[in-house]
Design a protein around this motif. Structure first.
Motif, PDB file in Angstrom:
ATOM      1  N   GLU A 120       0.834  -1.204   0.000  1.00 16.20           N
ATOM      2  CA  GLU A 120       0.000   0.000   0.000  1.00 16.20           C
ATOM      3  C   GLU A 120       0.870   1.256   0.000  1.00 16.20           C
ATOM      4  O   GLU A 120       0.627   2.185  -0.775  1.00 16.20           O
ATOM      5  CB  GLU A 120      -0.925   0.004   1.214  1.00 16.20           C
ATOM      6  CG  GLU A 120      -1.827   1.230   1.261  1.00 16.20           C
ATOM      7  CD  GLU A 120      -2.804   1.175   2.410  1.00 16.20           C
ATOM      8  OE1 GLU A 120      -3.880   0.595   2.214  1.00 16.20           O
ATOM      9  OE2 GLU A 120      -2.487   1.724   3.481  1.00 16.20           O
ATOM     10  N   THR A 160      -6.113   1.111  -1.221  1.00 18.34           N
ATOM     11  CA  THR A 160      -6.164   0.468   0.081  1.00 18.34           C
ATOM     12  C   THR A 160      -5.828  -0.997  -0.151  1.00 18.34           C
ATOM     13  O   THR A 160      -6.452  -1.653  -0.989  1.00 18.34           O
ATOM     14  CB  THR A 160      -7.572   0.587   0.688  1.00 18.34           C
ATOM     15  OG1 THR A 160      -7.914   1.962   0.793  1.00 18.34           O
ATOM     16  CG2 THR A 160      -7.630  -0.055   2.058  1.00 18.34           C
ATOM     17  N   VAL A 161      -4.827  -1.491   0.556  1.00 20.56           N
ATOM     18  CA  VAL A 161      -4.416  -2.888   0.409  1.00 20.56           C
ATOM     19  C   VAL A 161      -4.476  -3.531   1.791  1.00 20.56           C
ATOM     20  O   VAL A 161      -3.889  -3.028   2.742  1.00 20.56           O
ATOM     21  CB  VAL A 161      -2.981  -2.998  -0.178  1.00 20.56           C
ATOM     22  CG1 VAL A 161      -2.620  -4.456  -0.441  1.00 20.56           C
ATOM     23  CG2 VAL A 161      -2.847  -2.174  -1.452  1.00 20.56           C
ATOM     24  N   ILE A 204      -7.434  -5.370  -2.738  1.00 19.91           N
ATOM     25  CA  ILE A 204      -6.890  -4.114  -3.246  1.00 19.91           C
ATOM     26  C   ILE A 204      -8.061  -3.268  -3.713  1.00 19.91           C
ATOM     27  O   ILE A 204      -8.782  -3.649  -4.632  1.00 19.91           O
ATOM     28  CB  ILE A 204      -5.907  -4.344  -4.411  1.00 19.91           C
ATOM     29  CG1 ILE A 204      -4.780  -5.278  -3.983  1.00 19.91           C
ATOM     30  CG2 ILE A 204      -5.361  -3.011  -4.910  1.00 19.91           C
ATOM     31  CD1 ILE A 204      -3.848  -5.677  -5.107  1.00 19.91           C
TER      32      ILE A 204
END
Length: 102
Positions: A25, A36-37, A49
């Motif tokens: 991220e 957003t990971v 992801i």
């Protein structure tokens, strides 16, 4: 390997996957991708992801030109890509190297 050793190994791998998604991220943010990971699942073996601009071309490129071997070696089983605006998702089975379900 004893059950306790197996449990400790599984916990260590899950922690390594969480660290990997955090680093991914940050790396993507450093390249200008506001993604957003996250890692989810009991063993943190599903990578999510999310990105407002997620698209088929990006997903294709990520799966075919990315560090997929590293993702696989980290023990991730699935990557779920999500367009955070439209809700459209793509699911890739890392373990079986194919799209969709198990």
């Amino acid at each position: 390997m004893t059950p306790e050793a197996e449990r400790q190994t599984a916990q260590a791998l899950a922690a390594a996957r969480v660290k990997y998604v955090e680093e991914t991220e940050n790396a993507m943010l450093g390249q200008g991708y506001d993604m957003t990971v996250r890692a989810s699942g009991a063993g943190k073996d599903t990578m999510h992801i999310g990105w407002a601009l997620m698209s088929r071309p990006f997903v294709y490129k990520f799966v075919n030109e990315s560090p997929l071997p590293q993702v696989r070696s980290m023990g991730f089983k699935r990557i779920i890509f999500v367009n955070t605006v439209t809700g459209q998702t793509w699911s890739f089975n890392v373990k079986l190297n194919r799209w969709g379900g198990d």
